[in-house]
Design a protein around this motif. Structure first.
Motif, PDB file in Angstrom:
ATOM      1  N   VAL A  62       0.700  -1.178  -0.078  1.00 24.77           N
ATOM      2  CA  VAL A  62       0.257  -0.019   0.046  1.00 24.77           C
ATOM      3  C   VAL A  62       0.776   1.234   0.178  1.00 24.77           C
ATOM      4  O   VAL A  62       0.489   2.103  -0.865  1.00 24.77           O
ATOM      5  N   SER A  66       1.195   4.242  -3.143  1.00 25.35           N
ATOM      6  CA  SER A  66       0.783   5.643  -3.131  1.00 25.35           C
ATOM      7  C   SER A  66       1.428   6.308  -2.188  1.00 25.35           C
ATOM      8  O   SER A  66       1.544   6.008  -0.775  1.00 25.35           O
ATOM      9  N   ALA A  69      -0.959   7.456   0.727  1.00 24.29           N
ATOM     10  CA  ALA A  69      -1.241   6.563   1.758  1.00 24.29           C
ATOM     11  C   ALA A  69       0.043   6.559   2.801  1.00 24.29           C
ATOM     12  O   ALA A  69      -0.231   6.512   3.974  1.00 24.29           O
TER      13      ALA A  69
END
Length: 194
Positions: A62, A66, A69
């Motif tokens: 994750v 990103s 993120a």
């Protein structure tokens, strides 16, 4: 072999450098004793194991997919560290400060798991020491265990040393608890800036 020695040096530097985990160990050792500091040390070690598991599985995917993120995760973690500092600072004169009450196993796990330094270590630095030989799980496990053991031993040494001189510091607990709060807030704010 050179890579292994470099990793050990990084682990030693990381475990010995000021951070929320080390600060919790120092604060707990001053306010209490080695025996009452052991739960937070075991919590920090457990948090490192969990952080490694998360970072080497879905969290790493994750975070790498990103940048946003990763930034949100860093801000949440930094916010928690700053919250601990604000709480310690707010209650510095009280007998029931977090430091005076003592950090628990759960606090150790959360401090370690939500420490932005841990995220950076496992997300950016850790992969540099894993060779591309196809044995990722074996190397990740070995390196994680080395990090946890080194951190655990350094925290035991620090807590033992402070335990020996804590009687000299007992008259300054309010100032020490205030300084602890300020340092936690500073560490939390640094996560928002970096």
């Amino acid at each position: 072999m050179e890579s292994q020695l470099a990793f050990l040096a990084v682990c030693l530097a990381s475990a010995a450098s000021p951070g929320p985990g080390g600060l919790a160990v120092v604060s707990n050792s001053i306010n209490h004793n080695l025996r009452r500091t052991l739960p937070v040390i075991f919590g920090i070690a457990t948090g490192l194991l969990l952080a490694s598991l998360l970072a080497n599985t879905w969290l790493l995917a994750v975070i790498h997919s990103s940048e946003w993120a990763f930034q949100i995760m860093t801000w949440l973690c930094s916010g928690y560290i700053a919250y601990l500092g604000a709480k310690a600072l707010y209650q510095a004169n009280s007998k029931m400060t977090l430091a005076a009450h003592g950090y628990s196993f759960k606090n150790g796990v959360l401090i370690s798991l939500l420490n932005p330094k841990t995220l950076v270590f496992f997300g950016a630095l850790f992969p540099m020491f894993i060779p591309d030989s196809g044995h990722f799980v074996r190397y990740a496990t070995l390196l994680t265990l080395e990090l946890v053991l080194i951190t655990f031993l350094i925290h035991i040494v620090i807590a033992s040393a402070i335990d020996k001189v804590s009687h000299l510091l007992q008259h300054h607990l309010v100032a020490i608890n205030r300084a602890t709060g300020v340092m936690f807030i500073t560490l939390g704010i640094s996560g928002f800036i970096v």
